[in-house]
Design a protein around this motif. Sequence first.
Motif, PDB file in Angstrom:
ATOM      1  N   PHE A  38      40.850  39.004  39.282  1.00  0.00           N
ATOM      2  CA  PHE A  38      39.949  38.608  38.146  1.00  0.00           C
ATOM      3  C   PHE A  38      40.031  37.200  38.007  1.00  0.00           C
ATOM      4  N   ALA A  39      41.175  36.562  37.923  1.00  0.00           N
ATOM      5  CA  ALA A  39      41.229  35.250  37.892  1.00  0.00           C
ATOM      6  C   ALA A  39      40.280  34.285  39.047  1.00  0.00           C
ATOM      7  N   GLY A  40      40.858  34.874  40.389  1.00  0.00           N
ATOM      8  CA  GLY A  40      40.023  34.322  41.539  1.00  0.00           C
ATOM      9  C   GLY A  40      38.492  34.588  41.254  1.00  0.00           C
ATOM     10  N   GLY A  41      37.956  35.845  40.895  1.00  0.00           N
ATOM     11  CA  GLY A  41      36.577  36.209  40.691  1.00  0.00           C
ATOM     12  C   GLY A  41      36.044  35.216  39.602  1.00  0.00           C
ATOM     13  N   SER A  42      36.569  34.708  38.777  1.00  0.00           N
ATOM     14  CA  SER A  42      36.256  33.677  37.786  1.00  0.00           C
ATOM     15  C   SER A  42      35.783  32.653  38.349  1.00  0.00           C
ATOM     16  N   ALA A  43      36.507  32.215  39.344  1.00  0.00           N
ATOM     17  CA  ALA A  43      36.129  30.947  40.073  1.00  0.00           C
ATOM     18  C   ALA A  43      35.305  31.075  40.990  1.00  0.00           C
ATOM     19  N   LEU A  44      35.209  32.206  41.822  1.00  0.00           N
ATOM     20  CA  LEU A  44      34.285  32.235  43.144  1.00  0.00           C
ATOM     21  C   LEU A  44      33.212  33.206  42.818  1.00  0.00           C
ATOM     22  N   GLY A  45      33.105  33.921  41.694  1.00  0.00           N
ATOM     23  CA  GLY A  45      31.941  34.911  41.393  1.00  0.00           C
ATOM     24  C   GLY A  45      32.039  36.247  41.881  1.00  0.00           C
ATOM     25  N   PRO A  46      31.413  37.089  41.513  1.00  0.00           N
ATOM     26  CA  PRO A  46      31.644  38.492  41.627  1.00  0.00           C
ATOM     27  C   PRO A  46      31.548  38.795  43.002  1.00  0.00           C
ATOM     28  N   GLY A  47      32.277  39.828  43.442  1.00  0.00           N
ATOM     29  CA  GLY A  47      32.223  40.567  45.050  1.00  0.00           C
ATOM     30  C   GLY A  47      33.549  39.696  45.690  1.00  0.00           C
ATOM     31  N   VAL A  48      34.746  39.773  45.014  1.00  0.00           N
ATOM     32  CA  VAL A  48      35.878  39.243  45.597  1.00  0.00           C
ATOM     33  C   VAL A  48      36.793  40.346  45.672  1.00  0.00           C
ATOM     34  N   VAL A  49      37.729  40.180  46.733  1.00  0.00           N
ATOM     35  CA  VAL A  49      38.930  40.979  46.955  1.00  0.00           C
ATOM     36  C   VAL A  49      40.248  40.048  47.282  1.00  0.00           C
ATOM     37  N   THR A  50      41.403  40.950  46.882  1.00  0.00           N
ATOM     38  CA  THR A  50      42.593  40.051  47.195  1.00  0.00           C
ATOM     39  C   THR A  50      42.854  40.325  48.917  1.00  0.00           C
ATOM     40  N   SER A  51      42.847  39.227  49.500  1.00  0.00           N
ATOM     41  CA  SER A  51      43.399  39.102  50.917  1.00  0.00           C
ATOM     42  C   SER A  51      44.849  39.275  51.248  1.00  0.00           C
ATOM     43  N   GLU A  52      45.561  38.549  50.360  1.00  0.00           N
ATOM     44  CA  GLU A  52      47.118  38.692  50.408  1.00  0.00           C
ATOM     45  C   GLU A  52      47.597  38.416  49.111  1.00  0.00           C
ATOM     46  N   PHE A  53      48.757  38.906  48.784  1.00  0.00           N
ATOM     47  CA  PHE A  53      49.510  38.252  47.730  1.00  0.00           C
ATOM     48  C   PHE A  53      51.232  38.772  47.928  1.00  0.00           C
ATOM     49  N   LYS A  54      52.091  38.025  47.164  1.00  0.00           N
ATOM     50  CA  LYS A  54      53.375  38.096  47.186  1.00  0.00           C
ATOM     51  C   LYS A  54      54.041  38.088  45.836  1.00  0.00           C
ATOM     52  N   ILE A  55      54.907  39.087  45.690  1.00  0.00           N
ATOM     53  CA  ILE A  55      55.296  39.373  44.574  1.00  0.00           C
ATOM     54  C   ILE A  55      56.957  39.119  44.269  1.00  0.00           C
TER      55      ILE A  55
END
Length: 144
Positions: A65-82
Amino acid sequence: MSEQLALGQSVLALQPFSALMGAELTVFVKGHAEIRIPIRDSLKQQHGFVHGGVISYAADNTLTFAGGSALGPGVVTSEFKINYLRPAMGNCLIARAHVIHAGKNQAVCRCDVFCADGHEERLCATAQGTITRLGASSAQNTHG
């Protein structure tokens, strides 16, 4: 309620898994998002802590959601680390994500996940991920 938050909440409502988690989008502004999940017994593992998969879901979806707020709709997570920092206990998980850097087709975001019990919040996990605009990789591949 802002129009952007209402839009984000409608997107979250379309995700059956988010409904199963009981997730609620509480902040959705350019560069930032927050998701809250009420902690209930069905989300815990055998030691009574919130299951790591629930914490991971909270981080992943809030990063997106944070990334989509900057890039616009139609986004997915391509990688993440926790990183899990402590067992999550309390009555609510709170995941807060913000954009670290956004380009044309991807954004790098960070998310901190807290467990809350009343007014006290304790950091239980931190994550970083890359959010990618859908179709961005295929467009890049066709241009070289």
